[in-house]
Design an enzyme around this catalytic site. Structure first.
Site, PDB file in Angstrom:
ATOM      1  N   SER A  53      -6.895  -0.309  -9.123  1.00  0.00           N
ATOM      2  CA  SER A  53      -6.978   1.047  -9.209  1.00  0.00           C
ATOM      3  C   SER A  53      -8.445   1.630  -8.372  1.00  0.00           C
ATOM      4  CB  SER A  53      -7.010   1.730 -10.504  1.00  0.00           C
ATOM      5  OG  SER A  53      -8.106   1.041 -11.193  1.00  0.00           O
ATOM      6  N   TYR A  54      -9.409   0.529  -8.147  1.00  0.00           N
ATOM      7  CA  TYR A  54     -10.561   1.062  -7.289  1.00  0.00           C
ATOM      8  C   TYR A  54     -10.338   1.141  -6.012  1.00  0.00           C
ATOM      9  CZ  TYR A  54     -12.777  -0.902 -11.536  1.00  0.00           C
ATOM     10  OH  TYR A  54     -13.396  -1.471 -12.963  1.00  0.00           O
ATOM     11  N   SER A  55     -10.618   2.354  -5.434  1.00  0.00           N
ATOM     12  CA  SER A  55     -11.430   3.325  -6.123  1.00  0.00           C
ATOM     13  C   SER A  55     -10.455   4.804  -5.812  1.00  0.00           C
ATOM     14  CB  SER A  55     -12.545   3.926  -5.551  1.00  0.00           C
ATOM     15  OG  SER A  55     -12.635   3.903  -3.977  1.00  0.00           O
ATOM     16  N   GLY A  64      -7.039   0.190  -4.556  1.00  0.00           N
ATOM     17  CA  GLY A  64      -6.984  -0.920  -3.956  1.00  0.00           C
ATOM     18  C   GLY A  64      -7.949  -1.264  -2.763  1.00  0.00           C
ATOM     19  N   GLU A  65      -8.980  -0.130  -2.376  1.00  0.00           N
ATOM     20  CA  GLU A  65      -9.940  -0.398  -1.560  1.00  0.00           C
ATOM     21  C   GLU A  65     -10.645  -1.452  -1.855  1.00  0.00           C
ATOM     22  OE1 GLU A  65      -7.784   3.592  -0.904  1.00  0.00           O
ATOM     23  OE2 GLU A  65      -8.709   2.675  -2.898  1.00  0.00           O
TER      24      GLU A  65
END
Length: 314
Positions: A53-55, A64-65
């Site tokens: 979930s980041y960010s 997913g970044e």
């Protein structure tokens, strides 16, 4: 060279400070993230913590970044087998929850973003009490048997649900949690100490706490009457006006001065010395922030100093 620590009952050996990946793709762009990762590994660091979930909370991001940046970096450096990558499932906007189908689909998505064949440590990010532990553990066990995940862990879980999960794994001979990621630091002790920590100790689980520096408060930058330009300032400032916050900072200042060390180094060293703790997580959005974090690996506090901090934070 800093000696590595065994992660619970697993075969993973990790640096005593886990590098938090929550800032990658948020307050640190790809180039800066690469520089931070390079500096961390150059200092013998090998334990990188992220989540699918980041960010997602950043406008324009999908979630997913951070995984994508870590995957690109490991590919570019050719060092995938030298680092322990931990990620998490349950909070990605497209993969909410912990149903068996969600866990398996989210793991595949994380593997693609990380550009790797396996995840070293896979956490359930936030427990979902509406999903039976049997379903969760069953899905995680399938990922381990498929070679997609080496070890499993839990975060944000009650002692009761953790106990039930471990019992089911033992009863059925399935993959078993080896680590726990609790919210724990000098100004937030009741979020871990007590039944959860006792259970972790009895079952040989490694604790890898998040918010180790209380959103930056335990760096000493946030004090009454000061303003800090940071995306996390709101979280840190709430401690600055409390009696406990003032007591803790006073004790940290005193001990940091005695060692000639940054306040953050001392706060992390206290945390690392607590029962069950294997490696606190801390993030750096610039290379310049790293030395204060990495310094904890070489700082041993005396029993009197540990007691002083424990008393101040009571």
């Amino acid at each position: 060279m800093t000696s590595l620590r065994k992660l619970g009952s697993s075969d993973l050996q990790v640096f005593p400070l886990a590098l938090g990946g929550n800032v990658f793709g948020w307050t640190a762009d790809e180039r800066t993230s690469f520089a931070v990762l390079d500096a961390y590994t150059a200092a013998s660091g090998n334990f990188i913590d992220t989540a699918d979930s980041y960010s997602a909370w950043v406008e324009g991001n999908q979630g997913g970044e951070s995984e994508t940046i870590i995957g690109k970096w490991a590919k570019a450096r050719g060092n995938r087998s030298d680092v322990v990558i931990a990620t998490k499932v349950s909070q990605h906007p497209e993969y909410q929850g912990l149903s068996a189908a969600t866990i398996k689909a989210a793991a595949d998505a994380s593997l693609r973003r990380l550009d790797t064949d396996y995840i070293d440590l896979y956490y359930t990010h936030f427990d979902k009490p509406e999903v039976p532990v049997e379903e969760i553990i069953g899905a995680l066990d399938e990922l381990v048997k498929a070679g997609k995940v080496r070890h499993i862990a839990a975060s944000n879980i009650t002692p009761e649900r953790l106990r039930a999960s471990l019992d089911f794994s033992d009863r059925e001979g399935l993959a078993r949690y080896v680590a726990l990621q609790p919210h724990y630091n000098l100004v937030s002790r009741d979020t871990y100490e007590g039944p959860l920590q006792d259970l972790a100790a009895r079952e040989g689980l490694a604790a890898v706490p998040y918010f180790s520096l209380a959103s930056g408060f335990l760096t000493g930058k946030y004090r009454p009457g000061t303003t800090v330009d940071s995306a996390r300032a709101g979280g840190a400032q709430k401690y600055a006006g409390t009696e406990r916050g003032r007591r803790v900072l006073a004790a940290l200042d005193e001990i940091a001065a005695a060692h000639g060390a940054p306040v953050a180094t001392v706060a992390l060293a206290w945390l690392a010395a607590q029962p069950t703790i294997t490696a606190p997580i801390a993030s750096a959005r610039t290379v310049e922030q790293l030395p204060a974090l990495l310094g904890m690996a070489g700082l041993t506090l005396t029993d009197a100093e540990l007691a002083r901090l424990t008393e101040a934070s009571a």
